[in-house]
Motif scaffolding. Structure first.
Motif, short mmCIF file in Angstrom:
data_model
loop_
_atom_site.label_atom_id
_atom_site.label_comp_id
_atom_site.label_asym_id
_atom_site.label_seq_id
_atom_site.Cartn_x
_atom_site.Cartn_y
_atom_site.Cartn_z
N VAL A 34 67.32 121.79 56.79
CA VAL A 34 68.78 121.84 56.76
C VAL A 34 69.29 123.13 56.13
O VAL A 34 70.30 123.69 56.58
N GLN A 35 68.63 123.64 55.11
CA GLN A 35 69.10 124.86 54.46
C GLN A 35 68.98 126.07 55.37
O GLN A 35 69.89 126.90 55.45
N ALA A 36 67.87 126.18 56.09
CA ALA A 36 67.69 127.29 57.03
C ALA A 36 68.69 127.19 58.17
O ALA A 36 69.23 128.21 58.62
N SER A 37 68.95 125.98 58.62
CA SER A 37 69.89 125.77 59.72
C SER A 37 71.31 126.14 59.30
O SER A 37 72.04 126.82 60.03
N GLU A 38 71.70 125.70 58.11
CA GLU A 38 73.03 126.03 57.60
C GLU A 38 73.17 127.54 57.42
O GLU A 38 74.19 128.13 57.78
N LYS A 39 72.15 128.18 56.89
CA LYS A 39 72.19 129.63 56.68
C LYS A 39 72.35 130.36 58.01
O LYS A 39 73.15 131.30 58.12
N ALA A 40 71.62 129.94 59.04
CA ALA A 40 71.73 130.58 60.36
C ALA A 40 73.14 130.43 60.93
O ALA A 40 73.71 131.38 61.48
N ALA A 41 73.71 129.23 60.79
CA ALA A 41 75.06 128.99 61.31
C ALA A 41 76.09 129.84 60.58
O ALA A 41 76.97 130.45 61.21
N TYR A 42 75.99 129.91 59.27
CA TYR A 42 76.95 130.70 58.50
C TYR A 42 76.77 132.20 58.72
O TYR A 42 77.74 132.95 58.71
N ASN A 43 75.53 132.65 58.93
CA ASN A 43 75.31 134.07 59.23
C ASN A 43 76.00 134.46 60.53
O ASN A 43 76.66 135.50 60.61
N LEU A 44 75.86 133.62 61.56
CA LEU A 44 76.53 133.90 62.83
C LEU A 44 78.04 133.86 62.66
O LEU A 44 78.76 134.73 63.17
N TYR A 45 78.53 132.87 61.95
CA TYR A 45 79.97 132.74 61.72
C TYR A 45 80.52 134.00 61.03
O TYR A 45 81.55 134.54 61.43
N GLU A 46 79.83 134.47 60.00
CA GLU A 46 80.28 135.65 59.27
C GLU A 46 80.27 136.89 60.15
O GLU A 46 81.17 137.73 60.08
N LYS A 47 79.25 137.02 60.99
CA LYS A 47 79.21 138.17 61.91
C LYS A 47 80.40 138.14 62.87
O LYS A 47 81.02 139.17 63.13
N LEU A 48 80.73 136.96 63.38
CA LEU A 48 81.88 136.85 64.28
C LEU A 48 83.19 137.09 63.54
O LEU A 48 84.12 137.69 64.08
N LYS A 49 83.27 136.64 62.31
CA LYS A 49 84.49 136.79 61.50
C LYS A 49 84.75 138.26 61.16
O LYS A 49 85.90 138.65 60.98
N ASN A 50 83.72 139.05 61.10
CA ASN A 50 83.86 140.43 60.64
C ASN A 50 83.79 141.48 61.74
O ASN A 50 83.62 142.66 61.46
N VAL A 51 83.92 141.07 62.99
CA VAL A 51 83.94 142.03 64.10
C VAL A 51 85.21 142.87 63.99
O VAL A 51 86.31 142.34 63.82
N SER A 52 85.05 144.18 64.08
CA SER A 52 86.23 145.04 63.96
C SER A 52 86.60 145.72 65.29
O SER A 52 87.73 146.13 65.48
N SER A 53 85.66 145.82 66.20
CA SER A 53 85.91 146.45 67.49
C SER A 53 84.86 145.92 68.46
O SER A 53 83.69 145.81 68.11
N LEU A 54 85.30 145.58 69.68
CA LEU A 54 84.34 144.97 70.59
C LEU A 54 84.76 145.13 72.04
O LEU A 54 85.92 144.94 72.39
N SER A 55 83.79 145.47 72.86
CA SER A 55 83.88 145.36 74.31
C SER A 55 82.63 144.64 74.75
O SER A 55 81.54 144.88 74.22
N ILE A 56 82.77 143.73 75.68
CA ILE A 56 81.62 143.04 76.26
C ILE A 56 81.52 143.52 77.69
O ILE A 56 82.39 143.20 78.51
N GLY A 57 80.49 144.28 77.98
CA GLY A 57 80.41 144.95 79.28
C GLY A 57 81.58 145.92 79.38
O GLY A 57 81.82 146.71 78.47
N ASP A 58 82.33 145.81 80.46
CA ASP A 58 83.51 146.66 80.65
C ASP A 58 84.79 145.97 80.20
O ASP A 58 85.88 146.49 80.44
N THR A 59 84.66 144.81 79.56
CA THR A 59 85.84 144.04 79.18
C THR A 59 86.19 144.28 77.72
O THR A 59 85.40 143.96 76.83
N PRO A 60 87.39 144.84 77.46
CA PRO A 60 87.81 145.02 76.06
C PRO A 60 88.20 143.68 75.45
O PRO A 60 88.93 142.90 76.05
#
Length: 131
Positions: free
Chosen positions: A71-97
């Motif tokens: 459970v601790q490793a799973s929670e850490k993985a989920a929160y790491n992904l959440y934090e990465k998404l929360k802190n995006v400052s600029s993004l394009s996915i393919g040609d889509t801004p």
């Protein structure tokens, strides 16, 4: 248009070494992230003159973090992904801004374990993207 496969590619780039898939996957591997369409409510994005005049659209998704029996490793993985998404400052996915990522939950949601005892978390988010 921003597809689930486009988003899968983006998420795969930020969760190094994990399995990232779209749609239903039987026998999910540990350390996986699933990308699913999430239903929204309300009207579509519509400018005066019709949809063709709208400058942006919204792609609503749900991420399923299917990690492992610790459970601790799973929670850490989920929160790491959440934090990465929360802190995006600029993004394009393919040609889509991507104009904005709106996290629709205040933190990853613990949804318990699957039938094999693997802990899972869910993150809901909206991608606001330029057309």
């Amino acid at each position: 248009m921003l597809t689930l496969d486009d988003i899968r590619g983006y998420i795969a780039g930020i969760v190094n070494g994990s399995n990232v898939y779209i749609g239903k996957l039987n026998n999910k591997k540990d350390h996986s992230v699933g990308i699913y369409h999430r239903q929204g409510n309300g009207p579509p994005v519509m400018a005066l003159g019709g949809y063709d005049y709208s400058s942006y659209d919204i792609r609503r998704v749900s991420l399923l973090i299917h990690w492992d029996k610790d459970v601790q490793a799973s929670e850490k993985a989920a929160y790491n992904l959440y934090e990465k998404l929360k802190n995006v400052s600029s993004l394009s996915i393919g040609d889509t801004p991507i104009n904005c990522i709106i996290l629709q939950v205040p933190e990853p949601i613990d949804v318990g374990t699957d039938d094999n005892g693997v802990y899972e978390y869910v993150i809901w988010l909206d991608f606001i993207y330029g057309k």
